[in-house]
Write a protein that holds these residues in place. Structure first.
Motif, PDB file in Angstrom:
ATOM      1  N   ALA A 134       0.984  -1.151   0.002  1.00 25.00           N
ATOM      2  CA  ALA A 134      -0.007  -0.054  -0.081  1.00 25.00           C
ATOM      3  C   ALA A 134       1.023   1.232  -0.019  1.00 25.00           C
ATOM      4  O   ALA A 134       1.977   1.386   0.552  1.00 25.00           O
ATOM      5  N   ILE A 135       0.256   2.274  -0.611  1.00 20.18           N
ATOM      6  CA  ILE A 135       1.051   3.611  -0.687  1.00 20.18           C
ATOM      7  C   ILE A 135       0.611   4.542   0.397  1.00 20.18           C
ATOM      8  O   ILE A 135      -0.503   4.600   0.600  1.00 20.18           O
ATOM      9  N   PRO A 136       1.385   4.753   1.438  1.00 18.01           N
ATOM     10  CA  PRO A 136       0.791   5.512   2.518  1.00 18.01           C
ATOM     11  C   PRO A 136       0.735   7.138   2.159  1.00 18.01           C
ATOM     12  O   PRO A 136       1.688   7.769   1.984  1.00 18.01           O
ATOM     13  N   SER A 182      -1.155   8.791   4.444  1.00 19.61           N
ATOM     14  CA  SER A 182      -1.546   8.985   5.950  1.00 19.61           C
ATOM     15  C   SER A 182      -0.445   8.873   7.095  1.00 19.61           C
ATOM     16  O   SER A 182       0.576   8.136   6.703  1.00 19.61           O
ATOM     17  N   GLY A 183      -0.613   9.154   8.121  1.00 20.06           N
ATOM     18  CA  GLY A 183       0.464   8.997   9.191  1.00 20.06           C
ATOM     19  C   GLY A 183       0.945  10.536   9.634  1.00 20.06           C
ATOM     20  O   GLY A 183       0.711  11.449   8.750  1.00 20.06           O
ATOM     21  N   GLY A 184       1.740  10.451  10.753  1.00 22.69           N
ATOM     22  CA  GLY A 184       2.027  11.740  11.095  1.00 22.69           C
ATOM     23  C   GLY A 184       3.739  11.731  11.362  1.00 22.69           C
ATOM     24  O   GLY A 184       4.160  12.601  11.943  1.00 22.69           O
ATOM     25  N   TYR A 185       4.521  10.881  10.809  1.00 20.32           N
ATOM     26  CA  TYR A 185       5.905  10.874  10.693  1.00 20.32           C
ATOM     27  C   TYR A 185       6.363  10.993   9.542  1.00 20.32           C
ATOM     28  O   TYR A 185       5.699  10.468   8.325  1.00 20.32           O
ATOM     29  N   LEU A 186       7.666  11.320   9.538  1.00 20.61           N
ATOM     30  CA  LEU A 186       8.477  11.457   8.014  1.00 20.61           C
ATOM     31  C   LEU A 186       8.833   9.910   7.469  1.00 20.61           C
ATOM     32  O   LEU A 186       8.921   9.008   8.501  1.00 20.61           O
ATOM     33  N   ASP A 187       8.986   9.834   6.400  1.00 20.55           N
ATOM     34  CA  ASP A 187       9.430   8.563   5.565  1.00 20.55           C
ATOM     35  C   ASP A 187      10.783   8.484   6.146  1.00 20.55           C
ATOM     36  O   ASP A 187      11.539   9.402   6.263  1.00 20.55           O
ATOM     37  N   TYR A 204     -14.019  15.644   4.331  1.00 14.31           N
ATOM     38  CA  TYR A 204     -12.680  15.910   4.077  1.00 14.31           C
ATOM     39  C   TYR A 204     -11.779  14.463   4.054  1.00 14.31           C
ATOM     40  O   TYR A 204     -12.159  13.691   4.914  1.00 14.31           O
ATOM     41  N   LEU A 205     -10.686  14.615   3.285  1.00 15.84           N
ATOM     42  CA  LEU A 205      -9.563  13.708   3.638  1.00 15.84           C
ATOM     43  C   LEU A 205      -8.333  14.348   4.119  1.00 15.84           C
ATOM     44  O   LEU A 205      -8.197  15.395   3.371  1.00 15.84           O
ATOM     45  N   ARG A 206      -7.638  13.826   4.822  1.00 11.10           N
ATOM     46  CA  ARG A 206      -6.408  14.149   5.408  1.00 11.10           C
ATOM     47  C   ARG A 206      -5.209  13.704   4.572  1.00 11.10           C
ATOM     48  O   ARG A 206      -5.258  12.286   4.692  1.00 11.10           O
ATOM     49  N   LEU A 207      -4.520  14.161   3.643  1.00 13.51           N
ATOM     50  CA  LEU A 207      -3.694  13.386   2.678  1.00 13.51           C
ATOM     51  C   LEU A 207      -2.082  13.938   3.277  1.00 13.51           C
ATOM     52  O   LEU A 207      -1.830  15.043   3.119  1.00 13.51           O
ATOM     53  N   THR A 208      -1.446  12.895   3.633  1.00 15.96           N
ATOM     54  CA  THR A 208      -0.035  13.116   4.095  1.00 15.96           C
ATOM     55  C   THR A 208       1.009  13.050   2.793  1.00 15.96           C
ATOM     56  O   THR A 208       1.021  11.847   2.319  1.00 15.96           O
ATOM     57  N   TYR A 209       1.801  14.138   2.754  1.00 17.42           N
ATOM     58  CA  TYR A 209       2.918  13.984   1.752  1.00 17.42           C
ATOM     59  C   TYR A 209       4.278  13.602   2.212  1.00 17.42           C
ATOM     60  O   TYR A 209       5.094  13.548   1.209  1.00 17.42           O
ATOM     61  N   ALA A 210       4.334  13.200   3.255  1.00 19.15           N
ATOM     62  CA  ALA A 210       5.820  12.993   4.072  1.00 19.15           C
ATOM     63  C   ALA A 210       5.958  11.788   4.089  1.00 19.15           C
ATOM     64  O   ALA A 210       7.249  11.163   4.506  1.00 19.15           O
ATOM     65  N   ALA A 211       4.897  10.712   3.791  1.00 17.13           N
ATOM     66  CA  ALA A 211       5.237   9.137   4.282  1.00 17.13           C
ATOM     67  C   ALA A 211       5.526   8.494   3.052  1.00 17.13           C
ATOM     68  O   ALA A 211       6.019   7.216   2.920  1.00 17.13           O
ATOM     69  N   PRO A 233       8.063  10.918  -3.915  1.00 14.78           N
ATOM     70  CA  PRO A 233       7.479  11.708  -4.871  1.00 14.78           C
ATOM     71  C   PRO A 233       7.067  10.892  -6.195  1.00 14.78           C
ATOM     72  O   PRO A 233       5.771  11.051  -6.503  1.00 14.78           O
ATOM     73  N   ALA A 234       7.815   9.988  -6.397  1.00 19.26           N
ATOM     74  CA  ALA A 234       7.521   9.027  -7.616  1.00 19.26           C
ATOM     75  C   ALA A 234       6.203   8.185  -7.364  1.00 19.26           C
ATOM     76  O   ALA A 234       5.490   7.855  -8.299  1.00 19.26           O
ATOM     77  N   ALA A 235       5.931   8.017  -6.086  1.00 22.38           N
ATOM     78  CA  ALA A 235       4.636   7.161  -5.869  1.00 22.38           C
ATOM     79  C   ALA A 235       3.077   7.831  -5.999  1.00 22.38           C
ATOM     80  O   ALA A 235       2.178   7.482  -5.723  1.00 22.38           O
TER      81      ALA A 235
END
Length: 510
Positions: free
Chosen positions: A109-111, A113-118, A481-488, A491-493
């Protein structure tokens, strides 16, 4: 376990004999088994040891190998734990949602979501090296001050300055050189006027003695809520707001009342009205890149928010979790820097901007409130791990820290922009009307009438993890709404993630 052919034959024979014979039956000797299976004594002994581990056989010194005693069958019913349902009462609000928020994404799965850095964005090498050096120093394992190391508290205190931090010198301690070349001392009094017209404090907003070190931001928030309230009190929160704050408030027995907010942060007139209507004495707020919306409290609203606090004789918990997650431009200074009278309780964590395992945060407050917070932290867990504190000091005062922050800003910008480009390509209706200049998340609007929880469930089945907006509201959400996280995710995913998300949304979203 891997066996040779000979060992496998020995295990098979002894297992069959031990299963059929009564306990205490003598089994073939090592010599007999060696001759029968053309195996070495070492091989036979290894096979016997494995069956001993399995509980099928036992060895008796000087006598041989025997069938082991079997556990007696019991007819007792299974334990009855149903009484706990009555004893525990109803489940607390937010527990299930927090578990879902912190759950690791399934394989493939591509995350989003989440609250921490990749992990690719975390300074693991620098942190590991600092912790290794700290662990080798015997003094770091000894009991330190319950409020935390003085040098670490001084660093957090300097970070509350209106000018973005004091340039540390070898003897900075309570004295340091400000970025504008003026020397500030602990007793110099009000020194400057911030851009929004608010007074700033010469010693950096808070002093080292105002701070207490905590094992992560969530622990700090829990301590603050319990120290400053009693069960049944009212807590005002922005709407929407951080899910962990809502869950912690309910666990503390507080009545949570939402205050409307928009892209410029909380509405000051609504905040003042909420104080007057509820009699609340505490407001929880994330003025910088709020989670989940990404909103930053506008400069024009900051004086009015502080005025509402003064008029109500109330406190504000300033959760400055995203101070190190700025992407574009410069972050405004903390509210604590313009609060000479102690209305702002300052919370700053390094977990979000460094690594989940860096469980180090600080709480800061002036006057009796600070004393109460420090007492609460003492009762919670005495003090934070010495090696972890020492490693943190070494990391944030080394060149590795500014390098990490610069790289992080670049990488987060790339990921945020990749997610936005994917939304424009596949789901333009979900592009947020306001793009945050920092933080980790986009607050994506769904079409009216969309079930955000159902969308998140269907998205997980399609191989992309997103989080619904509903749990971030203390009351009924005004829209989905949806919360979409971009840190987890890399970019290519992003394009594939949004493409998968598009397959589970109604056509009106496309």
């Amino acid at each position: 376990m891997f066996y040779s052919n000979a060992a496998a034959r020995v295990v098979q024979e002894l297992r069959a004999l031990a299963t059929a014979a009564p306990p205490g039956t003598r089994l073939p000797s090592v010599r007999e088994l060696t001759d029968r299976h053309q195996a070495s004594p070492v091989t036979v002994a290894a096979a016997i040891r494995q069956l001993v581990v399995d509980g099928l056989v036992e060895t008796r010194s000087g006598r041989g190998t025997f069938v082991a005693a079997r556990p007696e069958a019991t007819s007792a019913p299974p334990p009855d734990l149903s009484w706990q349902t009555v004893a525990l009462g109803p489940r607390r609000f937010g527990e299930e949602e927090m578990q879902a928020l912190l759950a690791l994404p399934p394989s493939g799965a591509i995350p989003l979501s989440g609250g921490y850095l990749d992990p690719d964005l975390q300074p693991a090498d620098a942190l590991g090296a600092a912790l290794a050096r700290a662990a080798r120093q015997p003094a770091s394992w000894q009991r330190g001050p319950v409020e935390g190391r003085e040098d670490l508290r001084a660093w957090f205190a300097r970070e509350t300055r209106a000018d973005g931090g004091i340039r540390a010198t070898a003897d900075s301690g309570p004295r340091a050189i400000a970025d504008d070349g003026l020397r500030a001392t602990a007793d110099s009094g009000p020194r400057a006027i911030a851009d929004d017209g608010l007074r700033t404090i010469a010693d950096g907003g808070l002093r080292p003695e105002d701070m207490v070190i905590c094992p992560g931001g969530q622990a700090a928030l829990s301590s603050a809520l319990r120290a400053l309230t009693e069960p049944g009190d009212t807590l005002l929160v922005e709407s929407p707001t951080y899910l962990g704050a809502l869950a912690t408030a309910h666990a503390a027995g507080l009545r949570v009342v939402p205050v409307p907010a928009d892209r410029d942060g909380v509405l000051p007139d609504q905040l003042a009205a909420a104080f007057a209507r509820t009699g609340a004495r505490l407001f929880y707020c994330q003025p910088l890149y709020a989670n989940p919306t990404g909103a930053t409290l506008a400069a024009a609203r900051r004086p009015a928010v502080l005025a509402a606090l003064r008029d109500a004789g109330a406190f504000l918990i300033e959760d400055d979790y995203a101070r190190d997650l700025t992407i574009d431009g410069d972050a405004p200074h903390p509210l604590a820097a313009t609060d000479p009278d102690g209305h702002v309780i300052y919370l700053r964590s390094l977990t979000k901007s460094a690594a989940p395992g860096l469980r180090v945060a600080a709480l800061g407050a002036r006057g009796p409130a600070g004393a109460r917070l420090r007492a609460a932290r003492l009762l919670d867990d005495f003090f934070v791990s010495g090696p972890l504190q020492q490693a943190t000091v070494e990391f944030v005062t080394s060149p590795a820290w500014p390098r990490h922050r610069r790289r992080l800003a670049t990488e987060l910008r790339t990921r945020r922009n990749a997610l936005l480009a994917a939304l424009h390509r596949h789901l333009p209706a979900l592009v947020p009307p306001a793009i945050p200049s920092g933080g980790l998340h986009l607050w994506a609007p769904l079409p009216d009438g969309t079930d955000d929880v159902a969308v998140a469930t269907a998205a997980a089945a399609a191989g992309v993890v997103v989080f619904p907006g509903r749990p971030w509201h203390a009351a009924e959400p005004p829209a989905p709404y949806l919360r979409l996280t971009y840190a987890a995710a890399p970019p290519a995913a992003m394009d594939e993630a949004v493409r998968r998300l598009s397959t589970v949304l109604p056509p009106t979203s496309l």
